[in-house]
Design an enzyme around this catalytic site. Structure first.
Site, PDB file in Angstrom:
ATOM      1  N   CYS A 112     -14.981   7.005  -5.253  1.00 28.12           N
ATOM      2  CA  CYS A 112     -14.218   7.988  -5.906  1.00 28.12           C
ATOM      3  C   CYS A 112     -14.066   7.660  -7.654  1.00 28.12           C
ATOM      4  CB  CYS A 112     -12.977   8.098  -5.277  1.00 28.12           C
ATOM      5  SG  CYS A 112     -13.119   8.578  -3.678  1.00 28.12           S
ATOM      6  N   HIS A 243      -7.796  10.716 -10.213  1.00 31.90           N
ATOM      7  CA  HIS A 243      -8.526  11.140  -8.828  1.00 31.90           C
ATOM      8  C   HIS A 243      -7.649  11.670  -7.916  1.00 31.90           C
ATOM      9  CE1 HIS A 243     -10.830  11.220  -5.091  1.00 31.90           C
ATOM     10  NE2 HIS A 243     -10.303   9.845  -4.929  1.00 31.90           N
ATOM     11  N   ASN A 273      -9.660  15.637  -1.235  1.00 39.83           N
ATOM     12  CA  ASN A 273     -10.265  14.525  -1.934  1.00 39.83           C
ATOM     13  C   ASN A 273     -11.602  15.039  -1.803  1.00 39.83           C
ATOM     14  OD1 ASN A 273     -11.408  12.191  -2.750  1.00 39.83           O
ATOM     15  ND2 ASN A 273      -9.924  11.130  -1.519  1.00 39.83           N
TER      16      ASN A 273
HETATM   17  O1  UT7 Z   1     -10.363   8.626  -2.523  1.00 40.64           O
HETATM   18  C1  UT7 Z   1      -9.669   7.056  -2.464  1.00 40.64           C
HETATM   19  C2  UT7 Z   1      -9.808   7.101  -0.755  1.00 40.64           C
HETATM   20  N1  UT7 Z   1      -8.655   7.201  -0.095  1.00 40.64           N
HETATM   21  C3  UT7 Z   1      -7.278   7.466  -0.338  1.00 40.64           C
HETATM   22  O2  UT7 Z   1      -6.788   7.322  -1.357  1.00 40.64           O
HETATM   23  C4  UT7 Z   1      -6.503   7.403   0.820  1.00 40.64           C
HETATM   24  C5  UT7 Z   1      -5.243   6.490   0.671  1.00 40.64           C
HETATM   25  N2  UT7 Z   1      -4.137   6.303   1.759  1.00 40.64           N
HETATM   26  C6  UT7 Z   1      -3.526   7.624   2.184  1.00 40.64           C
HETATM   27  O3  UT7 Z   1      -3.533   8.521   1.268  1.00 40.64           O
HETATM   28  C7  UT7 Z   1      -2.476   7.418   3.378  1.00 40.64           C
HETATM   29  O4  UT7 Z   1      -2.538   6.119   3.609  1.00 40.64           O
HETATM   30  C8  UT7 Z   1      -2.859   8.439   4.603  1.00 40.64           C
HETATM   31  C9  UT7 Z   1      -2.829   9.806   4.107  1.00 40.64           C
HETATM   32  C10 UT7 Z   1      -4.264   8.164   4.721  1.00 40.64           C
HETATM   33  C11 UT7 Z   1      -2.438   8.168   5.822  1.00 40.64           C
HETATM   34  O5  UT7 Z   1      -0.706   8.164   5.343  1.00 40.64           O
HETATM   35  P1  UT7 Z   1       0.223   7.145   5.911  1.00 40.64           P
HETATM   36  O6  UT7 Z   1       1.573   7.452   5.442  1.00 40.64           O
HETATM   37  O7  UT7 Z   1      -0.476   5.694   5.403  1.00 40.64           O
HETATM   38  O8  UT7 Z   1       0.017   7.073   7.440  1.00 40.64           O
HETATM   39  P2  UT7 Z   1      -0.396   6.096   8.654  1.00 40.64           P
HETATM   40  O9  UT7 Z   1      -1.808   5.812   8.538  1.00 40.64           O
HETATM   41  O10 UT7 Z   1       0.648   4.928   8.539  1.00 40.64           O
HETATM   42  O11 UT7 Z   1      -0.095   6.670   9.885  1.00 40.64           O
HETATM   43  C12 UT7 Z   1       1.205   7.076  10.351  1.00 40.64           C
HETATM   44  C13 UT7 Z   1       1.085   7.814  11.546  1.00 40.64           C
HETATM   45  C14 UT7 Z   1       0.180   6.916  12.650  1.00 40.64           C
HETATM   46  O12 UT7 Z   1       0.921   7.012  14.066  1.00 40.64           O
HETATM   47  P3  UT7 Z   1       1.891   5.825  14.563  1.00 40.64           P
HETATM   48  O13 UT7 Z   1       1.009   4.679  14.733  1.00 40.64           O
HETATM   49  O14 UT7 Z   1       3.105   5.824  13.820  1.00 40.64           O
HETATM   50  O15 UT7 Z   1       2.133   6.631  15.915  1.00 40.64           O
HETATM   51  C15 UT7 Z   1      -0.876   7.738  12.725  1.00 40.64           C
HETATM   52  O16 UT7 Z   1      -1.789   7.418  13.833  1.00 40.64           O
HETATM   53  O17 UT7 Z   1       0.459   8.878  11.343  1.00 40.64           O
HETATM   54  C16 UT7 Z   1      -0.645   9.027  12.437  1.00 40.64           C
HETATM   55  N3  UT7 Z   1      -1.578   9.733  11.862  1.00 40.64           N
HETATM   56  C17 UT7 Z   1      -1.686  11.117  11.721  1.00 40.64           C
HETATM   57  N4  UT7 Z   1      -1.003  12.267  12.335  1.00 40.64           N
HETATM   58  C18 UT7 Z   1      -1.037  13.522  12.394  1.00 40.64           C
HETATM   59  C19 UT7 Z   1      -2.865   9.723  11.173  1.00 40.64           C
HETATM   60  N5  UT7 Z   1      -3.556  10.460  10.746  1.00 40.64           N
HETATM   61  C20 UT7 Z   1      -2.818  11.755  11.359  1.00 40.64           C
HETATM   62  C21 UT7 Z   1      -2.891  13.141  11.200  1.00 40.64           C
HETATM   63  N6  UT7 Z   1      -2.209  13.950  11.881  1.00 40.64           N
HETATM   64  N7  UT7 Z   1      -3.961  13.578  10.528  1.00 40.64           N
END
Ligand code: UT7
Length: 316
Positions: A112, A243, A273
């Site tokens: 990225c 980005h 993204n």
């Molecule tokens: O291009 C550069 C690379 N990428 C990035 O910049 C991404 C950077 N990271 C992020 O944008 C965020 O961390 C994410 C959008 C990927 C995830 O958001 P988050 O607020 O950090 O969520 P999390 O990973 O802490 O997950 C929270 C909950 C989990 O469930 P539990 O354990 O709380 O029950 C996940 O299993 O959300 C769940 N979850 C989802 N639920 C519904 C993860 N993905 C999904 C989904 N739909 N698509």
């Protein structure tokens, strides 16, 4: 002093759209979760075209915008993590389609951060006087390496390409700083490990929270350092073109910099993204809708796998 100026922009996104509701029929997710956690509503998916087709379309638009003949381009760099082949490089495929017969061609792999890395390299080469015109492209077919059964990843990415046509000029890129920390490589990986010939795992694996924390810490620091080195105040920057990974990252960077949120344009709601393509797609949208005024000061900033990150300061 010879600087590098972007004299034309172009972009291309494929017509097929995958909505959050479409995804909620494929994995256990919801429009509400995706919107509130990321800001993404749609992403475009390249169904019947290669990365090179998107890269060429973006490049052609940039060359037309710059009003230069393709044969005058001395350098083509494509930033991509999803090339059509291991070799030849994407830049060669674009060169042939564009008939840019006099261009040196190579690709940059910096995920990225790819577009700002390629732009930085091109700027150095133009500054050295090696070429008059250059073309820098960010192009990604992320849909090829997304595991459509992994809800933590598949909701985030989209396909597309963006490009900038460059010329050596007195006004343009002022300074840049690009960083890398390879000790964080395992936090975000994608594609098949070539030495593991039996592996069928070609997918993106990401520790989302780690990447989030890294981005909101490293990007503001890079931008502050860049401005400090150029005796500039944050308020002197007209736009921050970041980005497009997650709107919460962009808002957090704005907050940490104590900068006006309205100076951070966002289009990830429509494209998701698109990795190395996100910055040039946004730049092209702003250029074409008249949002960029001559003389404005812009900061471009990228971050991603590597871990890699950095920023570029330029006068439009
Ligand atoms: O291009 C550069 C690379 N990428 C990035 O910049 C991404 C950077 N990271 C992020 O944008 C965020 O961390 C994410 C959008 C990927 C995830 O958001 P988050 O607020 O950090 O969520 P999390 O990973 O802490 O997950 C929270 C909950 C989990 O469930 P539990 O354990 O709380 O029950 C996940 O299993 O959300 C769940 N979850 C989802 N639920 C519904 C993860 N993905 C999904 C989904 N739909 N698509």
């Amino acid at each position: 002093m010879i600087r590098t100026r972007i004299i034309g922009t172009g972009s291309y996104v494929p017509p097929d759209i995958l909505t959050n509701d479409n995804l909620s029929e494929m994995v256990d997710t919801s429009d509400e979760w995706i919107r509130t956690r990321t800001g993404i509503c749609n992403r475009h998916i390249a169904k019947d075209m290669d990365n090179a087709d998107m890269a060429y379309n973006a490049a052609r638009n940039a060359v037309e915008d710059a009003r230069i003949e393709a044969s005058k381009i001395g350098l083509i760099i494509v930033a991509t993590s999803t090339p059509d082949y291991a070799f030849p490089n994407q830049a060669s495929l674009v060169q042939a389609k564009l008939k840019a017969v006099n261009a040196m061609c190579f690709d940059v792999s910096a995920a990225c951060s790819g577009f700002i890395t390629a732009l930085d390299i091109a700027a150095s080469m133009l500054k050295a006087g090696s070429y008059k015109y250059a073309l820098v492209i960010g192009s990604e077919k992320m849909s090829e390496i997304v595991n459509w059964k992994d809800r933590s990843v598949c909701v985030l990415f989209g396909d597309g390409a963006g490009a900038g046509a460059l010329v050596g000029h007195e006004r343009g890129i002022i300074d840049s700083n690009i960083y890398n920390d390879g000790t964080g490589a395992s936090v975000l990986t994608g594609g098949r490990r070539f030495s593991d010939s039996c592996s069928t795992d070609i997918f993106i694996h990401m520790d989302g929270q780690e990447v989030f924390k890294f981005a909101v810490k490293s990007v503001p620091t890079a931008i502050e350092t860049l401005l400090h080195n150029n005796n500039m105040d944050i308020n002197e920057v007209d736009k921050f073109i970041l980005h497009q990974a997650n709107v919460r990252i962009i808002e957090s960077v704005a907050k940490r910099l104590k900068a006006d949120k309205d100076k951070f344009p966002v289009n990830l709601n429509e494209y998701g993204n698109t990795s190395s393509a996100s910055i040039p797609i946004l730049l092209d949208e702003l250029n074409r809708n008249g949002s960029l005024k001559q003389g404005e000061k812009l900061v471009l900033a990228g971050f991603g796998a590597g871990l890699s990150w950095g920023s570029i300061l330029l006068v439009w």
